[in-house]
Enzyme design. Structure first.
Site, PDB file in Angstrom:
ATOM      1  N   ASP A   1       0.830  -1.198   0.000  1.00 49.74           N
ATOM      2  CA  ASP A   1       0.000   0.000   0.000  1.00 49.74           C
ATOM      3  C   ASP A   1       0.867   1.252   0.000  1.00 49.74           C
ATOM      4  O   ASP A   1       1.489   1.585   1.014  1.00 49.74           O
ATOM      5  CB  ASP A   1      -0.916  -0.009   1.230  1.00 49.74           C
TER       6      ASP A   1
ATOM      7  N   ASP B   1      -1.677   5.631  -5.385  1.00 49.35           N
ATOM      8  CA  ASP B   1      -1.963   4.773  -4.234  1.00 49.35           C
ATOM      9  C   ASP B   1      -2.301   3.357  -4.675  1.00 49.35           C
ATOM     10  O   ASP B   1      -3.397   3.094  -5.161  1.00 49.35           O
ATOM     11  CB  ASP B   1      -3.118   5.381  -3.435  1.00 49.35           C
TER      12      ASP B   1
END
Length: 506
Positions: A99, A293
């Site tokens: 992440d 992201d």
């Protein structure tokens, strides 16, 4: 997971002679589990001879072998991409979600209905608890746990073990989801986002400090066009720590500056749908922030931008009848297997600021990336969801876009790079492309004029206000307790009937 209803949709296309071609969609009355967000100089190109970046198969220092990292990820955009890690002594094997939109390394520390196993810190002789509570909230989902330290090794990563901060997740909500095959999260963003505060050194900072590898990593995510609800995870790509692996991309790497070091914040100049500019003020694209992201499933767009994109897709594709539920993510579109009409959907381009502020380049995704396969039904139907969503927290270049590119995060040089991924193709056709440079003289010199206020700054402001309020309250209490002398004429004096305490609700 949410159960999505299916919609039978009809497309009409006027030809030159005004005849119509009909593309029927099928109705399926069963239930689907579809994935959701977990709610992670001149224009510069990469040169293999650069001394600032590693573009070799192996780091000369011997600390990293990039080739062994080529296939170290599994997963897809719907359930996330994860890497195998060995945590503790003796080591416990865990799959960890990659992440780039958060900064904590956290693992399940207790049973959960949606995971197969968890990290038992009591069985690790190298685990040390800090005694601190920690909690993290994402776009979707949150967790609370305890902070500690332990050692970790990555079988397909840099050699050796390192000591890292790790949070053991004791309670969570909408974080671990059905059919995910990971038990923790690897936050790769900057320490500004670390919880409970920036003194908690993030994983990648610890890795760079303890091993001496270059302060950069790169990602290839290879789940494009694969079902987000298949029973087994496909080979998902690679997380290359410490450099760039040239076999994972085609052509050149195009770089955009990191606007601010918290998330990987970049500057979006404009969007095009089917080659047509949306003609929005560039600041609309950067409302709140624009970030890259890997932990976000979809391409998320500020509300006004999202509506403009949907309108442009409908206009450009000549779709005359289409349910609003498809665009909002509440219904799926299904075609007979092998008859999906990709040609009716336009490509979408995002223009990013170049390293030279007067130039830009564009990254483009084909409809196979943003119209995403969710499931095959009885080997006869293929059902799809819309891979773009409205956002209240800025523009997010999530896995929907990243699957088309090899993305480099050069933290040392403060830039993010994009190149066409070698796995971004289907049936021999490319699913992404990059073009540039383009002059950026037609857009503002700074499309993100108002810097995002980082959350620690908000904490400081909040604490300062709380302290001020406490100080004022103390003074008021003292004044109330100190006897007051009143003259015979009480009309102009302060009495109990007019005190703050008596009228506290007025």
């Amino acid at each position: 997971m949410k159960t999505l209803s299916l919609l039978c949709l009809m497309f009409f296309f006027p030809s030159i002679c005004d005849s119509k071609f009909t593309f029927p969609l099928k109705i399926y009355t069963g239930n689907f589990n579809s994935s959701v967000d977990i709610d992670f100089s001149s224009l510069e190109k990469n040169e293999s001879s650069s001394t600032n970046e590693l573009s070799l198969a192996t780091d000369p220092s011997g600390k990293v072998n990039f080739l062994q990292m080529v296939n170290n990820l599994q997963g897809d955009s719907g359930r996330g991409y994860y890497i195998e890690m060995l945590l503790g002594t003796p080591s416990q094997t865990l799959n960890i979600l990659v992440d780039t939109g958060s900064s904590n390394f956290a693992v399940a520390g207790a049973p959960d209905p949606y995971i197969t196993h968890f990290f038992n810190s009591k069985l690790s002789s190298s685990y040390h608890s800090s005694g601190m509570d920690v909690s993290v909230r994402y776009t979707q989902g949150n967790w609370v746990g305890k902070l500690g330290t332990d050692i970790v090794a990555i079988p397909k990563g840099p050699n050796g073990t390192i000591t890292i901060n790790v949070a053991t997740i004791l309670q969570s909500e909408n974080f671990f989801l059905p059919r995910v095959n990971w038990q923790g999260i690897l936050g790769l963003a900057y320490k500004t986002l670390a919880r409970p505060d920036s003194s908690v050194e993030p994983f990648f900072d610890s890795l760079v400090r303890q091993t001496g590898i270059p302060d950069m990593f790169s990602l290839q995510m290879c789940g494009a066009g694969m079902s987000a609800s298949s029973t087994s995870d496909p080979l998902g790509g690679g997380l290359v720590m410490g450099g760039i692996e040239p076999t994972l991309y085609k052509g050149s790497i195009w770089y955009t500056p990191i606007k601010e070091e918290w998330y990987y914040q970049v500057e979006v100049l404009k969007l095009e749908v089917g080659g047509q500019n949306l003609n929005l003020d560039c600041q609309e694209y950067n409302t709140d922030k624009a970030i890259v992201d890997s932990g976000t499933t979809l391409l998320r767009l500020p509300h006004n931008v999202f509506n403009a994109v949907v309108d442009a897709i409908i206009t450009t594709s000549l779709i005359q009848q289409f349910s609003s539920g498809f665009w909002t993510g509440t219904t799926l579109a299904c075609w007979t297997k092998g008859e999906t009409q990709w040609s009716i959907f336009p490509k979408i381009s995002i223009y990013l600021r170049g390293m030279n502020a007067s130039q830009s380049f564009r990254i483009t995704i084909m409809p196979q990336l943003y119209v995403q396969l969710v499931a095959d039904v009885d080997n006869s139907l293929e059902c799809y969801r819309f891979g773009i969503a409205s956002s209240t927290s800025g523009l997010v270049i999530g896995a929907t876009v990243m699957e088309g590119f090899y993305v480099t995060f050069d933290r040392a040089q403060k830039k993010v790079g994009f190149a066409v991924s070698t796995c971004a193709e289907k049936s021999g056709s490319p699913l992404s492309e990059i073009r540039g440079p383009f002059l950026a003289s037609d857009v503002s010199s700074n499309c993100a004029k108002t810097p995002a206020i980082q959350e620690p700054v908000l904490w400081i402001i909040s604490y300062a206000l709380m302290g001020l309020c406490a100080f004022i309250l103390i003074i008021l209490v003292i004044l109330l307790l100190v006897p007051c002398r009143h003259g015979d004429d009480a009309g102009g004096g302060v009495t109990d009937e007019s005190s703050l305490i008596h009228h506290r609700f007025k």
